[in-house]
Design an enzyme around this catalytic site. Structure first.
Site, PDB file in Angstrom:
ATOM      1  N   CYS A 285       0.820  -1.224  -0.068  1.00  0.00           N
ATOM      2  CA  CYS A 285       0.023   0.006  -0.006  1.00  0.00           C
ATOM      3  C   CYS A 285       0.883   1.148  -0.033  1.00  0.00           C
ATOM      4  CB  CYS A 285      -0.876  -0.188   1.054  1.00  0.00           C
ATOM      5  SG  CYS A 285      -1.980  -1.381   1.169  1.00  0.00           S
TER       6      CYS A 285
ATOM      7  N   HIS B 189      -3.251   6.928   1.641  1.00  0.00           N
ATOM      8  CA  HIS B 189      -3.706   5.642   1.342  1.00  0.00           C
ATOM      9  C   HIS B 189      -5.150   5.520   1.908  1.00  0.00           C
ATOM     10  CE1 HIS B 189      -4.174   1.398   0.589  1.00  0.00           C
ATOM     11  NE2 HIS B 189      -4.032   1.379   1.779  1.00  0.00           N
TER      12      HIS B 189
ATOM     13  N   ASN C   4     -10.225  -0.336  -0.441  1.00  0.00           N
ATOM     14  CA  ASN C   4      -8.737  -0.182  -0.229  1.00  0.00           C
ATOM     15  C   ASN C   4      -8.222  -0.999  -1.476  1.00  0.00           C
ATOM     16  OD1 ASN C   4      -6.184  -0.783   0.245  1.00  0.00           O
ATOM     17  ND2 ASN C   4      -6.271  -1.159   2.268  1.00  0.00           N
TER      18      ASN C   4
END
Length: 334
Positions: free
Chosen positions: A117, A259, A289
């Site tokens: 990520c 993020h 996500n």
């Protein structure tokens, strides 16, 4: 501002792409014991885009990349380097070269970068080094992941979180200015077990005396509480260090772009930095996500709808598996 050779970096185009198929929380409740209220209240996620078996990472990445090239007003043949940040390649030997072929960027060298990520932020810093040394003038940076391939759809703690997508930016050399103002990158392998997509070997006997490991990868496992504690402590620190290197204060930041992991994390980090909610970019309600894709997708949407304007200062930070985390401070546009 960071010292370098005199060659600066400008971020001149953005693009994004997501699978056409989406699954909202109500639909997910038919797959696993959960509900829209449970997911939305804990994560801020309402739906996620999921790639069907015929969709490949290289296709999503190339679509996002082409949109970024179009915005920058250049062709694929102008690209010197392609960096693909991904943890879910179509081919473990690398997928960036497949994206290169898909785009027709035949003058570009291409490679994958894996930092989960944090991958897009790590990729931005990596690409900038090639530009600042004079090695390359035009870089296409991609963040793309198809995490639905590696989710345990019976684990309601993790399956509600992840979606698929791709985002891209064009980074170009500029002699008169530098738009990448500061950065800070960190890793801590001692915390690796908090979030993994680990290889699971199975012994295969080759001879009576020799065995090798063969197998596949275990689905994503995560200690959500530990990741939350890590993020709300470490992400504000790394943003503050990047701002210090950029010689900027939090008040001079126009947009906080984190993020897109969990709305609670975004809120907590913004609060610790005293960034007002109207400066925090969030689109996880629509995408979930998407790992390395989350920052460039949110960036592209904010650029295209006019929120992010040329010259705006963006503080961005990625954080996740590794554990890795990092921040970059940049100005949008030429």
């Amino acid at each position: 501002m960071l010292q370098h050779s005199g060659i600066g970096v400008a971020i001149t185009g953005s693009g994004s792409a997501a699978p056409l198929t989406s699954l909202d929380n109500q639909g997910l409740s038919q797959v696993v014991d959960t509900s829209d209220e449970w997911i939305a209240s804990r994560t801020g996620i309402r739906q996620r885009h999921l790639a069907d078996p015929a969709v490949y990472l290289r296709q999503l990445a190339a679509e996002a990349g082409q949109r970024a090239l179009d915005m920058a007003g250049i062709s694929a043949l102008d690209v010197d380097l392609i960096v693909l940040a991904t943890s879910t390649p179509d081919d473990l030997f690398g997928t960036a070269s497949l994206v290169q072929a898909e785009l027709g960027a035949m003058k570009a060298v291409a490679f994958d970068l894996t930092a989960a990520c944090s991958g897009f932020v790590f990729g931005m810093v990596t690409a900038s080094q090639f530009i600042r040394t004079g090695a390359y003038k035009t870089v296409l940076l991609l963040g793309a992941d198809i995490l639905s391939r590696w989710v345990d759809w019976s684990d309601r703690r993790t399956c509600v979180l992840f979606g698929d997508g791709a985002g891209a930016v064009v980074m170009q050399a500029r002699s008169e200015s530098d738009r990448l103002l500061g950065f800070e990158l960190r890793s801590d392998g001692n915390q690796n077990s908090c979030l993994t997509l680990a290889y699971q070997p199975e012994a295969k006997a080759l001879t009576s005396e020799l065995s090798v490991g063969q197998g596949s990868f275990h689905p994503i496992t995560m200690n959500g509480q530990e990741v939350y504690r890590f993020a709300i402590k470490r992400v504000p620190e790394v943003i503050e260090k990047a701002l210090f290197k950029a010689n900027l204060s939090v008040e001079q930041v126009d947009w906080l772009l984190l993020h897109q992991a969990n709305q609670r994390i975004l809120d907590a980090v913004a609060q610790r930095l005293t960034v007002p909610p109207d400066k925090v970019l969030s689109n996880m309600a629509k995408y979930g996500n998407t790992s390395a894709a989350s920052i460039p997708i949110a960036l592209d949407e904010a650029v295209r709808d006019g929120r992010i304007k040329p010259g705006d200062v963006v503080a961005t930070a990625g954080f996740g598996a590794g554990l890795t985390w990092g921040a970059a401070i940049f100005q949008w546009g030429n």
